[in-house]
Design an enzyme around this catalytic site. Structure first.
Site, mmCIF file in Angstrom:
data_model
loop_
_atom_site.group_PDB
_atom_site.id
_atom_site.type_symbol
_atom_site.label_atom_id
_atom_site.label_comp_id
_atom_site.label_asym_id
_atom_site.label_seq_id
_atom_site.Cartn_x
_atom_site.Cartn_y
_atom_site.Cartn_z
ATOM 1 N N ARG A 255 24.235 -40.684 -103.863
ATOM 2 C CA ARG A 255 24.878 -41.851 -103.248
ATOM 3 C C ARG A 255 24.756 -43.093 -104.138
ATOM 4 N NH1 ARG A 255 23.143 -38.881 -98.692
ATOM 5 N NH2 ARG A 255 21.088 -39.803 -98.831
ATOM 6 N N GLU B 267 11.054 -38.976 -98.653
ATOM 7 C CA GLU B 267 10.723 -39.056 -97.221
ATOM 8 C C GLU B 267 10.791 -37.645 -96.639
ATOM 9 O OE1 GLU B 267 13.493 -41.267 -94.853
ATOM 10 O OE2 GLU B 267 12.194 -41.235 -93.093
HETATM 11 P P1 AMP Z 1 12.875 -42.766 -100.975
HETATM 12 O O1 AMP Z 1 12.702 -42.155 -102.310
HETATM 13 O O2 AMP Z 1 11.882 -42.253 -99.977
HETATM 14 O O3 AMP Z 1 12.907 -44.281 -101.008
HETATM 15 O O4 AMP Z 1 14.253 -42.247 -100.412
HETATM 16 C C1 AMP Z 1 15.418 -42.810 -100.834
HETATM 17 C C2 AMP Z 1 16.500 -41.802 -101.043
HETATM 18 O O5 AMP Z 1 16.544 -40.769 -100.070
HETATM 19 C C3 AMP Z 1 17.806 -42.547 -100.985
HETATM 20 O O6 AMP Z 1 18.494 -42.239 -102.181
HETATM 21 C C4 AMP Z 1 18.507 -42.025 -99.768
HETATM 22 O O7 AMP Z 1 19.759 -41.532 -100.172
HETATM 23 C C5 AMP Z 1 17.666 -40.893 -99.217
HETATM 24 N N1 AMP Z 1 17.134 -41.148 -97.861
HETATM 25 C C6 AMP Z 1 15.831 -41.220 -97.510
HETATM 26 N N2 AMP Z 1 15.672 -41.458 -96.203
HETATM 27 C C7 AMP Z 1 16.910 -41.565 -95.685
HETATM 28 C C8 AMP Z 1 17.428 -41.841 -94.379
HETATM 29 N N3 AMP Z 1 16.619 -42.029 -93.323
HETATM 30 N N4 AMP Z 1 18.753 -41.896 -94.227
HETATM 31 C C9 AMP Z 1 19.593 -41.695 -95.293
HETATM 32 N N5 AMP Z 1 19.166 -41.439 -96.529
HETATM 33 C C10 AMP Z 1 17.851 -41.370 -96.752
#
Ligand code: AMP
Length: 170
Positions: A58, A95
């Site tokens: 994305r 996550e």
């Molecule tokens: P993080 O590395 O934990 O900050 O996760 C960020 C990445 O995971 C982003 O590129 C998002 O596309 C995806 N992502 C994580 N959690 C979500 C969520 N609750 N909704 C949508 N995309 C998420």
């Protein structure tokens, strides 16, 4: 612009317990998409960035138009096996699950001012990994931009040395 009106919350996607923030209504709306890209471009302009990085996948949708509007180069950071030439790689926790990110070894160099743009800040792991790739290659990360921040996950803590722009918080 009330960006939150364009985000759909999808419970239990892609796994039980995750509230997935679906940005497709936002990017599918001509006014909301333009506002969002313009705001992230303004932020990047103040930082005098000459390169924009978007993490797979994305981050491509948001980072590439920001790069174009900025007259900057766009650099994809991708999952393993997608980039055709020599890469540097970094492993991190998401996550939901684990991931590895790769960048072409010659994509950025010393003297480049890089802004990294993604759809959402959750734990900050994706951003931290992308920052490591850029800094390993010898370039400077001058700022980080997101459409959405999930504040309870405190991803900001990992990124406190960098200017951050977010368009909305949950
Ligand atoms: P993080 O590395 O934990 O900050 O996760 C960020 C990445 O995971 C982003 O590129 C998002 O596309 C995806 N992502 C994580 N959690 C979500 C969520 N609750 N909704 C949508 N995309 C998420």
């Amino acid at each position: 612009m009330k960006y939150q009106d364009y985000i759909k919350n999808v419970p239990n996607f892609p796994i039980e317990g995750i509230q997935f923030k679906d940005i497709t209504p936002l990017i599918g709306d001509e006014n909301a998409f333009k506002h969002a890209i313009d705001e992230l471009t303004e932020f990047s302009k103040t930082l005098k960035a000459n390169k924009v990085i978007g993490p797979d996948a994305r981050g491509f949708i948001i980072g590439a138009p920001v790069a174009y509007a900025l007259n900057a180069g766009f650099i994809p950071v991708r999952k393993p096996g997608k980039l055709p030439r020599e890469v540097i790689t970094y492993d991190y926790e998401l996550e939901y699950g684990k991931n590895t990110l790769c960048m072409h070894k010659d994509a950025v160099k010393k003297g480049d001012r890089v802004v990294i743009i993604d759809d959402l800040l959750a734990t900050g792991g994706t951003m931290e990994a992308t920052i490591k790739l850029v800094e390993t290659a010898g370039a400077e990360v001058v700022g980080l931009g997101f459409m959405i921040e999930l504040i309870d996950l405190n991803g900001r803590e990992k990124l406190k040395n960098y200017p951050i722009k977010v368009l909305m918080q949950y």
